[in-house]
Motif scaffolding. Sequence first.
Motif, PDB file in Angstrom:
ATOM      1  N   UNK A   1       3.607  29.486  10.343  1.00 32.94           N
ATOM      2  CA  UNK A   1       2.280  29.632  10.926  1.00 32.94           C
ATOM      3  C   UNK A   1       2.335  29.650  12.450  1.00 32.94           C
ATOM      4  N   UNK A   2       3.328  28.988  13.010  1.00 37.04           N
ATOM      5  CA  UNK A   2       3.482  28.971  14.467  1.00 37.04           C
ATOM      6  C   UNK A   2       3.866  30.343  15.017  1.00 37.04           C
ATOM      7  N   UNK A   3       4.303  31.226  14.137  1.00 36.02           N
ATOM      8  CA  UNK A   3       4.754  32.547  14.565  1.00 36.02           C
ATOM      9  C   UNK A   3       3.827  33.642  14.046  1.00 36.02           C
TER      10      UNK A   3
ATOM     11  N   UNK B   1       9.735  26.149   8.207  1.00 36.62           N
ATOM     12  CA  UNK B   1       8.955  25.593   7.119  1.00 36.62           C
ATOM     13  C   UNK B   1       7.924  26.620   6.660  1.00 36.62           C
ATOM     14  N   UNK B   2       7.879  26.842   5.346  1.00 37.29           N
ATOM     15  CA  UNK B   2       6.894  27.735   4.756  1.00 37.29           C
ATOM     16  C   UNK B   2       5.882  26.865   4.015  1.00 37.29           C
ATOM     17  N   UNK B   3       4.637  26.803   4.475  1.00 34.15           N
ATOM     18  CA  UNK B   3       3.640  25.948   3.820  1.00 34.15           C
ATOM     19  C   UNK B   3       3.064  26.621   2.580  1.00 34.15           C
TER      20      UNK B   3
ATOM     21  N   UNK C   1       7.622  24.534   1.132  1.00 35.22           N
ATOM     22  CA  UNK C   1       6.836  23.412   0.647  1.00 35.22           C
ATOM     23  C   UNK C   1       6.245  23.704  -0.736  1.00 35.22           C
ATOM     24  N   UNK C   2       5.671  22.687  -1.345  1.00 36.81           N
ATOM     25  CA  UNK C   2       5.034  22.844  -2.641  1.00 36.81           C
ATOM     26  C   UNK C   2       3.961  23.939  -2.553  1.00 36.81           C
TER      27      UNK C   2
END
Length: 495
Positions: free
Chosen positions: A59-61, A92-94, A114-115
């Motif tokens: 998300x930061x990108x 990290x992939x949320x 992530x889940x």
Amino acid sequence: MGTSTNHRNRVMDIIVVIASVVLLSATNVHGRKDLAEPASAGGTDFEAFNCRAQSGSIMDFGGVGDGKTSNTKAFQAAITKLGAAPGGGQLIIPAGKFLTSPFKLASHFTLYLQKDAVILAAPEEAEYPVVDALPSYGKGNGPGMGRFTPFISGSDLTDVVITGDNGTIDGQGQFWYDKDATLKAHRPHLIEIMNTKDILISKVTLANSPSYHFHPVYSSNVIVRGITILANLTTKNTDGIIPDSTTNMLIEDSYIASGEDCVSLKSGMDDFGVKFAKPTSQIAIRRLTCITPTSSLISIGSEMSGGVSDVRAEDNTVINSESGIRIKTNPGRGGHVKDIHVRKITMDTMKWAFFMTGEFASQPNKNPPAATPPVIEGINLMDMTAKNVSTAGQLGGIKGHPFNGICMSNITIEMAKAPPPAPPAWNCSDVAGTSSTVTPPICPPLAAKGPPACKFPTDKLPIETVKLQKCPVQVSAKASGPSASPVGKAPSPSP
């Protein structure tokens, strides 16, 4: 119940099994709780060869998890920045569905899902450039075509980790299956990592690959632990895990439902593979559950020209499948299959418990044959049970070059009921070896009395002694531009 009825009933069995897969993807079939534990608000610890100094969210990108917006630029920017971070980086992939074209990994890099996170492969042929065949295969693996670039790839790397809280990497393979007749190259693999040392894949689901799900090639020090693989059960070449000219690898505690082999060991093809001379060896396979209606729990070959040796498989379960252990080669392959050790396998509803052939003909072959036939010897199979099996063993070597040193001990196979006259339980030719306590009675070439138990190594492979670190996941609170945050917790070694 006749054999044909058993195979018709297999379809219903598979439907029941697939219904349980949803459950199995959240709670591991071997009773581990780690796949089901939700991430805490601040993330959760995970295992890795080394912890990373920097962490960032997709998300930061500019990532958008709506399943429609392309995230190709976001993945490229994130991996470029975090992959170059001093001390390594983790992406990290949320939760969400992140559509992207193929991307390449970096050294000292962790991809953490992530889940409820899903990485979706873009279903666009133009986004997958055609690359050359692997040098150990030449033009023999198919009709001389190249292959589409893998969805996730990396080459000449060190310390690569794909892990998470059971997020999913989805290859959207149906797009490719529907185009099979018109494709100009072989379907892409989901994950292919080449010439790399220290690879860990754990606690993720790999689903719907166009072809192989995880293909480590010319690599070493590889761990696959606690993953789920879900493939189309009727589509060929959707193998689960394929160590290819790879050494020192541990595969454990995983569930695989595949259209081809759950684990397939390879090492190149024909004269190309012999001259490339990179074997697959020191492979441990344990505590897997496998379903593959047309293939096997563990297959060796037929592309084994660089050699396959020192394989140790134990405590595995295979159900509703064509065969348990399979060895395939042909006179032009060259190479060797040696020192194979398999024990404590449970099989249920099989066409063959064991299948070996020295006359395997796969796809059109433009390779020059190897100068000498393959050598198959030192195959140890022990402490196994099977039920509802059509044929106990279909074992055929190469005329004039038999498969030698086959040892079978403490094996009980319950045959499926069939109308009279009952077919033979064993079909054997050009094989030699010994046996003890095998039911039903084994074929004459293997009937010589052997030791009470076949051989299984007592030492550990180097990969089995590796101590991983426990590393933190730092979850970004919100998108904040293309930045990366330092991970705020020192690594601690695993007990």
